[in-house]
Design an enzyme around this catalytic site. Structure first.
Site, short mmCIF file in Angstrom:
data_model
loop_
_atom_site.label_atom_id
_atom_site.label_comp_id
_atom_site.label_asym_id
_atom_site.label_seq_id
_atom_site.Cartn_x
_atom_site.Cartn_y
_atom_site.Cartn_z
N GLY A 144 40.20 45.87 41.47
CA GLY A 144 41.12 46.98 41.70
C GLY A 144 41.30 47.90 40.52
O GLY A 144 42.29 48.63 40.45
N SER A 222 33.91 45.46 45.50
CA SER A 222 35.29 45.95 45.53
C SER A 222 35.42 47.16 44.60
O SER A 222 34.73 48.16 44.79
CB SER A 222 36.24 44.82 45.16
OG SER A 222 37.55 45.13 45.55
#
Length: 594
Positions: A144, A222
């Protein structure tokens, strides 16, 4: 808030680096920056003995402390003595103390945290002193943009099995990697510049390790997946790599690009002002800069690394973005997502929201309609108009309800996960693929993986298919080592799971070598290119069979990428029209009606 929770929790899918103890022999390589000493060892993977050479913790940039903090990385000077590359280097500071603690205490990271953290690890199959030239794959981790490290991503399996050189890199995170203030003291995207400098280092020096500088693939998962696609939009990378593999993340995810206001608020909260933010923040201890407050730092449109928004770069036609668009068009790409990609976020978030201790909870239509859907609209859709929000809530409830069986709690729970998966990952994936195909220069491949495997980590039993990060152990090769010790338990993968790993590693390394997943090593899979006409992609069933999909969830992808943006656009036009009418003076003598 969601990004901190989600990416902190999915750290649990990191790979263990514990392998069988092997005899290590020191080996030294001469490079343009000096002598680098690594080691060579034999390991058993998939029942076969393989030789692997490792060079760990090689610095590619100077320390980011002091005046270098929050700035672009400075290339590392040449080594005056032989550099000892037999141990993994320091880890970059994390966004919060909590994330650092999780890495150390839960996942066993032993490297320590430091400003002097910009290093890379090189895994070379065979004897590096006598080997033949190999294709190169550079791994960029996810988390993230807030947390992560290269150390847990042990790449021995992929390198040895696929006969490719694998490089894993560190980059700065959180405020250290993405601080950009509106006054221009800090450039932003420091983490992306770190990645870019590491890619350049590999291109410039990998021949010393028998790597092919003209055959480099960057890949990530991600936030690492979004990162490699950002790198493919930076024209300064032209010639440094040829291919990209993006697993579960694109620049079109609303979480992948933020605005500068986050940084301005952070600077103010540290007691600094716009007049002294440079000296103020650079003089503070790095540990004090980590914050217990959630700041969702991420890449910004800085008009330097990101010359414009990803949409404008790919779909626009201005001369300002032409170099970025042309470079993006030339790379070959694989991009895809997992069938239950957002499951960890959904499960942990709503477990916490409902005050439950167990992940096996029921989702009825009241919870779905009155809490989950409004939460999704507030988090993911950029509008402050309450009428528009209500309209979108009704639209999502209608779309994601099985009206032939509207009270089935298992179906409702599955549909709730699907909403999160589609808005976080799927919609951006198909948009990215469609944009690349239109430019029609490089090859385009797309996938959706949905195997039903036995060895999830801390996943409720009702989940079927692959969740976020499930592919990592299979693609990086951990599955093919016997008796893997992962987070407190020994994992013995099944025969079917090992075959999945062999196939996926072959597809990935084939692509790295040739730009085509089907060559040179054959598999049982035929993976067609995604084209504007065929729109074919590789998909899997829960029974570990491979199929060719003809369309990628067309109705729901149209909903997220076409219909909802149209509603938001019309809503904005309507508001502007109303405001214009309110600000127009009424001529004397006319009566205001309505």
């Amino acid at each position: 808030m969601w990004r901190k929770q989600f990416f902190l929790l999915v750290l649990g899918i990191f790979l263990s680096s514990s392998l069988c103890i092997a005899v290590r022999t020191s080996v030294t390589v001469q490079t343009k920056v000096g002598s680098i000493k690594g080691y060579q060892e034999n390991v058993y993977i998939d029942g076969k003995e393989k030789t692997i050479s490792k060079f760990l913790g090689i610095p590619f940039a100077e320390s980011t402390a002091g005046v270098n903090r929050f700035q672009k990385p400075v290339p590392k000077a040449k080594f005056t003595n032989t550099f000892d590359a037999r141990e993994v280097g320091n880890t970059c500071y994390q966004s919060t103390p909590e994330m650092a603690e999780v890495l150390e205490n839960t996942y066993g990271l032993k490297t320590g945290f430091s400003d002097d953290c910009l290093s890379l690890n090189i895994y070379v199959p065979g004897d590096v002193t006598t080997g033949s030239p190999k294709s190169v794959m550079i791994w960029i981790y996810g988390g993230g943009f807030l947390t992560g490290a290269s150390a847990p991503y042990e790449a021995t399996g992929l390198s040895a099995f696929g006969d490719v050189i694998v490089v894993t890199v560190n980059y700065r995170l959180g405020m250290f990697g993405f601080l950009r203030d509106s006054d221009g003291h800090f450039p932003g995207n420091q983490g992306l510049w770190d990645q870019q400098l590491a890619i350049k280092w590999v291109h410039d020096h990998i021949e010393s390790f028998h790597g092919l500088k003209t055959n480099i693939t960057i890949f990530g998962q991600s936030a690492g997946s979004a990162s490699v696609l950002f790198q493919a939009m930076y024209p300064g990378n032209r010639g440094l790599f040829q291919r990209v593999i993006a697993e579960s993340g694109t620049p079109f995810g609303y979480w992948a690009v933020v605005n500068e206001s986050i940084s301005d608020q952070y600077i103010a909260d540290q007691g600094c002002t716009s007049l002294n933010s440079n000296s103020c923040l650079q003089s503070m201890d790095s540990r004090d800069l980590m914050s217990n407050t959630t700041y969702d730092f991420a890449p910004v449109v800085d008009h330097d690394f990101l010359i414009s928004s990803p949409s404008e770069i790919i779909f626009g036609n201005s001369s300002r973005t032409s170099m970025a668009r042309e470079f993006f068009a030339t790379v070959d790409i694989i991009v895809g997502a997992n069938s239950r990609d957002a499951m960890p976020y959904f499960t942990y978030l709503w477990q916490a929201e409902l005050g439950l201790k167990e992940m096996n909870f029921t989702v009825d239509k009241v919870l779905f309609k009155d809490q989950i859907i409004p939460s999704i609209v507030n988090e993911t859709i950029d509008t402050n108009d309450e009428e528009t929000k209500h309209l979108l809530e009704e639209l999502l409830y209608f779309t994601y309800t099985d009206w032939s069986n509207p009270n089935d709690t298992d179906v409702i729970r599955r549909n709730a996960i699907d909403i999160y998966s589609e808005v976080l990952f799927y919609a951006g994936t198909i948009r990215l693929v469609e944009g690349h195909v239109v430019l029609s220069r490089g090859r385009t491949y797309m996938y959706e993986f949905g195997f039903d495997i036995e060895n999830h980590i801390d996943i409720p039993p009702w989940i079927k298919g692959w969740t976020h990060s499930d592919e990592l152990a299979f693609i990086l090769g951990g599955v093919l080592f016997d008796n893997r010790y992962m987070f407190g338990k020994t994992v013995n993968y099944t025969i079917e799971e090992k075959q999945i790993s062999r196939t996926l590693m072959t597809l990935w390394t084939n692509f790295a070598k040739t730009g085509q997943p089907n060559l040179p090593t054959p598999t049982s899979v035929r993976w067609p290119e995604f084209t504007a006409t065929s729109r074919e992609y590789l998909k899997t069933s829960q029974s570990a069979t491979y199929e060719i999909g003809q369309q990628f969830h067309p109705h729901r992808m149209w909903l997220w990428n076409e219909y909802i943006p149209s509603i938001l656009s019309l809503s904005q036009i309507s508001r502007q029209h109303v405001e214009a009418k309110r600000s127009t003076p009424i001529p004397v003598g006319e009566k205001l009606v309505g």
